[in-house]
Scaffold this motif. Structure first.
Motif, mmCIF file in Angstrom:
data_model
loop_
_atom_site.group_PDB
_atom_site.id
_atom_site.type_symbol
_atom_site.label_atom_id
_atom_site.label_comp_id
_atom_site.label_asym_id
_atom_site.label_seq_id
_atom_site.Cartn_x
_atom_site.Cartn_y
_atom_site.Cartn_z
ATOM 1 N N PHE A 1 37.020 43.108 27.851
ATOM 2 C CA PHE A 1 36.207 44.012 28.671
ATOM 3 C C PHE A 1 35.096 44.660 27.855
ATOM 4 C CE2 PHE A 1 40.642 44.335 30.215
ATOM 5 C CZ PHE A 1 40.484 43.619 31.379
ATOM 6 N N VAL B 1 38.239 50.932 37.372
ATOM 7 C CA VAL B 1 39.658 51.198 37.148
ATOM 8 C C VAL B 1 39.921 52.696 37.132
ATOM 9 C CG1 VAL B 1 40.100 49.068 35.916
ATOM 10 C CG2 VAL B 1 39.420 51.074 34.644
ATOM 11 N N SER C 1 45.989 51.399 37.214
ATOM 12 C CA SER C 1 45.391 50.235 37.873
ATOM 13 C C SER C 1 45.825 48.969 37.140
ATOM 14 C CB SER C 1 43.865 50.315 37.835
ATOM 15 O OG SER C 1 43.403 51.417 38.536
ATOM 16 N N ARG D 1 33.477 42.265 32.776
ATOM 17 C CA ARG D 1 34.151 41.082 32.236
ATOM 18 C C ARG D 1 33.363 39.883 32.734
ATOM 19 N NH1 ARG D 1 40.528 39.557 32.773
ATOM 20 N NH2 ARG D 1 40.513 37.962 31.146
ATOM 21 N N ARG E 1 31.321 40.053 36.155
ATOM 22 C CA ARG E 1 32.071 40.874 37.103
ATOM 23 C C ARG E 1 32.114 42.322 36.657
ATOM 24 N NH1 ARG E 1 37.994 38.734 37.772
ATOM 25 N NH2 ARG E 1 38.431 40.902 37.398
ATOM 26 N N THR E 2 32.074 43.259 37.590
ATOM 27 C CA THR E 2 32.237 44.681 37.294
ATOM 28 C C THR E 2 33.555 45.129 37.906
ATOM 29 O OG1 THR E 2 29.861 45.013 37.325
ATOM 30 C CG2 THR E 2 31.231 46.969 37.522
ATOM 31 N N ILE E 3 34.379 45.795 37.090
ATOM 32 C CA ILE E 3 35.703 46.244 37.532
ATOM 33 C C ILE E 3 35.741 47.762 37.433
ATOM 34 C CG2 ILE E 3 38.185 46.070 37.113
ATOM 35 C CD1 ILE E 3 37.548 43.407 35.624
ATOM 36 N N GLU F 1 37.141 57.581 36.705
ATOM 37 C CA GLU F 1 36.924 56.174 37.040
ATOM 38 C C GLU F 1 36.099 55.576 35.917
ATOM 39 O OE1 GLU F 1 34.953 56.116 40.820
ATOM 40 O OE2 GLU F 1 36.861 55.899 41.876
ATOM 41 N N ILE G 1 44.729 45.067 36.226
ATOM 42 C CA ILE G 1 43.534 44.222 36.112
ATOM 43 C C ILE G 1 44.008 42.790 35.927
ATOM 44 C CG2 ILE G 1 41.422 43.775 34.832
ATOM 45 C CD1 ILE G 1 41.637 46.649 33.749
ATOM 46 N N ASP G 2 43.757 41.945 36.905
ATOM 47 C CA ASP G 2 44.091 40.520 36.899
ATOM 48 C C ASP G 2 45.559 40.253 36.597
ATOM 49 O OD1 ASP G 2 41.426 39.977 37.452
ATOM 50 O OD2 ASP G 2 40.915 39.668 35.327
#
Length: 182
Positions: free
Chosen positions: A118, A143, A147, A136, A139-141, A131, A149-150
């Motif tokens: 990340f 969290v 949370s 990645r 992509r914007t994540i 937040e 993640i994948d």
């Protein structure tokens, strides 16, 4: 002209005249063999005093041997030589490899989590919860606490300047720097 030049020109003309008009017939006759005197005393190792001549006298000249005795037929038909000692065989001039070291038992390194995939993009504080925006690839994540993640990372805590993540397959905690409080 200087007298020296005249002398050299005269010598040149004389040499040219001899070359053109001289006798050009080959010398006839055969040179006769000269008889050599035979040594009166036979040379033996006992008669010789110097060590260099001792080696010369004691050295024995071997008779010519037929080829099969000298180099046995060990070629395979395609110009490769079967034995390394054959005449004109391949030779390896590289030094021999070092002797194999005794096998030292290597301690197995425990598996560890891969580096975080990340990139920190930013963070925001809304209604008392943090937040964090992570990138990645393209992509914007976004969290928050707890949370997933994948299915491989879990966000444990967001405490600026650090984000604490757990790599779930090995249950190892990793940290990501997210900057100080704004």
């Amino acid at each position: 002209m200087k007298p020296r030049h005249l002398v050299l020109a005269l010598a040149l003309l004389l040499a040219a005249g001899v070359a053109l008009f001289g006798d050009k017939t080959p010398a006839s006759g055969v040179a006769e063999a000269v008889a050599r005197a035979t040594p009166t005393k036979k040379m033996t190792v006992a008669n010789v005093k110097s060590p260099a001549s001792t080696a010369a006298v004691s050295a024995k000249i071997e008779n010519i041997r037929p080829r099969p005795k000298f180099a046995p037929e060990d070629s395979m038909g395609d110009n490769t030589v079967a034995s390394p000692t054959a005449m004109f065989g391949n030779q390896n001039w590289n030094p021999p490899p070092p002797p194999a070291a005794k096998a030292i038992p290597v301690a197995l390194v425990p598996p560890s989590a891969p580096p975080l995939p990340f990139v920190y993009l930013g963070k925001s504080l809304a209604d008392g919860t943090w937040e964090v925006f992570l990138g990645r690839g393209d992509r914007t994540i976004i969290v928050q606490n707890n949370s997933l993640i994948d299915g491989t990372y879990r966000v444990d805590a967001i405490k600026p300047p650090l984000l604490f993540l757990t790599y779930l397959p090995l249950n190892q905690i990793q940290q990501l720097t997210i900057g100080v409080l704004d």
